[in-house]
Design an enzyme around this catalytic site. Structure first.
Site, short mmCIF file in Angstrom:
data_model
loop_
_atom_site.label_atom_id
_atom_site.label_comp_id
_atom_site.label_asym_id
_atom_site.label_seq_id
_atom_site.Cartn_x
_atom_site.Cartn_y
_atom_site.Cartn_z
N HIS A 47 -4.51 3.45 -4.09
CA HIS A 47 -3.96 2.69 -3.09
C HIS A 47 -3.75 1.20 -3.57
O HIS A 47 -4.57 0.22 -3.40
CB HIS A 47 -4.91 2.87 -2.02
CG HIS A 47 -4.20 2.27 -0.75
ND1 HIS A 47 -3.88 2.71 0.56
CD2 HIS A 47 -3.70 1.03 -0.36
CE1 HIS A 47 -3.43 2.29 1.37
NE2 HIS A 47 -2.98 0.86 0.66
N HIS A 53 -0.88 -2.62 -3.34
CA HIS A 53 0.11 -3.25 -2.89
C HIS A 53 0.44 -4.21 -4.12
O HIS A 53 -0.14 -5.04 -4.19
CB HIS A 53 0.10 -4.07 -1.57
CG HIS A 53 -0.57 -2.89 -0.61
ND1 HIS A 53 0.50 -2.61 0.45
CD2 HIS A 53 -1.67 -2.72 -0.11
CE1 HIS A 53 -0.01 -1.76 1.35
NE2 HIS A 53 -1.37 -1.90 1.06
N ASN A 106 5.61 -0.44 1.18
CA ASN A 106 5.81 -1.33 2.22
C ASN A 106 6.57 -2.58 1.97
O ASN A 106 5.99 -3.66 2.18
CB ASN A 106 4.70 -1.24 3.29
CG ASN A 106 3.29 -2.10 2.64
OD1 ASN A 106 3.47 -2.20 1.29
ND2 ASN A 106 2.63 -2.89 3.29
N LYS A 124 3.84 8.31 2.64
CA LYS A 124 3.02 7.35 3.05
C LYS A 124 3.68 7.21 4.41
O LYS A 124 4.78 6.94 4.81
CB LYS A 124 2.90 5.89 2.57
CG LYS A 124 2.12 4.83 3.18
CD LYS A 124 0.62 5.25 3.21
CE LYS A 124 -0.19 4.56 3.93
NZ LYS A 124 -0.84 3.05 3.34
N HIS A 159 -1.94 6.12 6.95
CA HIS A 159 -2.57 4.90 7.62
C HIS A 159 -3.08 5.19 8.78
O HIS A 159 -2.45 5.22 9.68
CB HIS A 159 -1.53 3.72 7.64
CG HIS A 159 -2.25 2.39 8.27
ND1 HIS A 159 -2.43 1.35 7.52
CD2 HIS A 159 -2.72 2.03 9.52
CE1 HIS A 159 -3.03 0.16 8.40
NE2 HIS A 159 -3.29 0.80 9.45
N HIS A 218 -8.10 3.98 3.19
CA HIS A 218 -8.88 3.11 3.39
C HIS A 218 -9.89 3.13 4.55
O HIS A 218 -9.66 2.47 5.71
CB HIS A 218 -8.05 1.63 3.38
CG HIS A 218 -6.81 1.75 4.34
ND1 HIS A 218 -6.58 2.25 5.45
CD2 HIS A 218 -5.52 1.41 3.81
CE1 HIS A 218 -5.39 1.94 5.64
NE2 HIS A 218 -4.69 1.44 4.88
N LEU A 222 -6.36 -4.94 7.50
CA LEU A 222 -6.08 -3.73 8.54
C LEU A 222 -6.46 -2.33 7.46
O LEU A 222 -5.93 -2.38 6.58
CB LEU A 222 -4.95 -3.78 8.92
CG LEU A 222 -4.67 -4.80 9.95
CD1 LEU A 222 -3.33 -5.08 10.48
CD2 LEU A 222 -5.63 -4.63 11.19
N ASP A 231 -6.63 -0.81 -1.80
CA ASP A 231 -5.90 -1.44 -0.95
C ASP A 231 -5.74 -2.98 -1.23
O ASP A 231 -5.51 -3.84 -0.24
CB ASP A 231 -6.48 -1.32 0.44
CG ASP A 231 -5.43 -1.68 1.67
OD1 ASP A 231 -4.17 -1.84 1.34
OD2 ASP A 231 -5.73 -1.75 2.67
C1 NCD Z 1 -1.58 -4.30 3.66
C2 NCD Z 1 -0.53 -5.12 3.51
O1 NCD Z 1 -0.56 -6.42 3.34
O2 NCD Z 1 0.54 -4.48 2.81
N1 NCD Z 1 -2.60 -4.87 4.71
C3 NCD Z 1 -3.93 -4.59 4.68
O3 NCD Z 1 -4.55 -5.51 5.56
N2 NCD Z 1 -4.54 -3.62 4.10
C4 NCD Z 1 -1.21 -3.00 4.47
C5 NCD Z 1 -2.02 -1.94 4.98
O4 NCD Z 1 -2.64 -1.19 3.87
O5 NCD Z 1 -2.54 -1.77 5.94
ZN ZN Z 2 -2.73 -0.73 1.91
#
Ligand code: NCD
Ligand code: ZN
Length: 353
Positions: free
Chosen positions: A20, A22, A48, A106, A143, A181, A226, A254
């Site tokens: 996971h 970003h 995202n 997702k 999520h 997460h 989150l 995450d």
């Molecule tokens: C993530 C993001 O910033 O893309 N933020 C987070 O707090 N984890 C999105 C997500 O996984 O919820």
């Molecule tokens: Zn995430």
């Protein structure tokens, strides 16, 4: 296989994957990707972006941008995901999976988190896609938070289980689902007692701090993510789950970079950028729990087995050597603050061989 800890100062293990991440796009992508690629052989890349990655063509183009950003000396494979929207096309998803572009889909409930405005407003809207995914064995990454305004933010995950997940599992008993997460003892217990096609990722930060960290002496935006961190009893349940050796729990950082300006704001973004020392952070938790021997299963074995992918053959080693985490990582003119910024960690990634 258990992580090899024969010598107390070297921890050898199969190279891990991150299920996971970003990676963002543009300058941010350039700045953060190698921090993941240095430790991890593969990563499940979250879709995202704005606009979201919801077509095969968009995922292929994004994958090329990621591959271009990776230092060629690092062996790294991004695994792409499809962002589910209310009007997502089941054929597109199936075709992307067949072509080896989409590894998973997702599910963001609409407005649950960063860039989730195009997410799903009612799970019934995506039942045709879920049917197809169940049939072809394609994992659904969730999520897991309800999004109504009335629900207390700290209850959103536990309520998601009751309101959405239990029904989803009943309606699609063979669908592979990763509860992403997880942050609560309810989520850990749900996954533990569910059938073997239900698993969960756990982040390093949710293993290391509870919700007090967000309010310690003032508001601390770099601890805000989150799903938001919960009470101490939940953190302890997550630590138990991660280090238990249960194949249903595996590594997913995450890592979610936002610039310092975007975090330190009247309405700060959610996300912890933990990629530079994610593996070392997990090692810290596993060592504190007396479970270093379980780290390899959590980091390098349970994930690929769940996804039906081969385990990595490469080996890595963590050395017991103190490192000081940098205060900032530069992104052009801007900066990102990494998890553990300015702090010392006892383990350091030694080498790939
Ligand atoms: C993530 C993001 O910033 O893309 N933020 C987070 O707090 N984890 C999105 C997500 O996984 O919820
Ligand atoms: Zn995430």
């Amino acid at each position: 296989m258990a992580t090899s800890v024969g010598n107390n100062d070297i921890l050898k293990m199969r190279r891990p994957d991150d299920w996971h991440v970003h990676l963002r796009d543009g300058a941010m992508l350039e700045a953060v990707t190698n921090h993941t690629a240095r430790s991890f052989a593969r990563a499940i890349v979250m879709p995202n972006l704005t606009p979201p990655i919801a077509t095969v063509a968009a995922a292929e183009a994004y994958r090329s941008r990621i591959v271009k950003a990776v230092d060629p000396s690092l062996n790294f494979t991004p695994l792409m995901t499809c962002y589910l929207t209310d009007d997502i096309n089941a054929k597109e998803v199936e075709q992307g999976h067949a072509e080896g572009v989409f590894t998973a889909c997702k599910l963001y409930p609409a407005n649950a988190t960063t860039n989730s405005a195009h997410g799903v407003t009612d799970i019934k809207n995506i039942y045709a896609v879920l049917e197809a995914m169940q049939r072809i064995g394609m994992p659904l990454l969730v999520h897991g938070e309800v999004t109504d305004r009335e629900t207390d933010i700290f209850d959103r995950e536990a309520l998601f289980i009751e309101r959405i997940l239990e029904k989803l599992v009943a309606d699609f008993p063979a669908l592979k689902i990763v509860f992403e997460h997880i942050t609560t003892e309810e989520a850990a217990a749900f996954v533990q007692s569910a059938s073997e096609n239900i698993a969960a990722t756990i982040t390093p930060h949710h293993l290391e701090y509870n919700r007090n960290a967000i309010f310690a002496g003032g508001i601390r935006p770099h601890y805000y993510c989150l799903p938001v961190a919960k009470r101490e009893k939940h953190r302890l349940a997550l630590r138990k789950a991660a280090t238990s050796g249960t194949p249903k729990f595996f590594l997913g950082t995450d890592t979610a970079p936002h610039t310092v300006d975007a975090k330190e704001s009247a309405c700060g973004c959610a996300g912890v950028f933990n990629a530079p020392t994610a593996l070392e952070s997990y090692a810290k938790t596993f060592e504190e729990e007396g479970a270093l021997g379980m780290l390899e299963a959590f980091a390098s074995e349970n994930g690929p087995r769940f996804y039906g992918l081969p385990l990595n053959e490469e080996q890595i080693a963590l050395k017991r050597q103190t490192q000081t985490v940098p205060e900032f990582i530069e992104v052009g003119e801007a900066k990102i603050k990494p998890f553990h910024a300015g702090e010392e960690l006892a383990w350091t990634l030694a080498r790939n061989n």
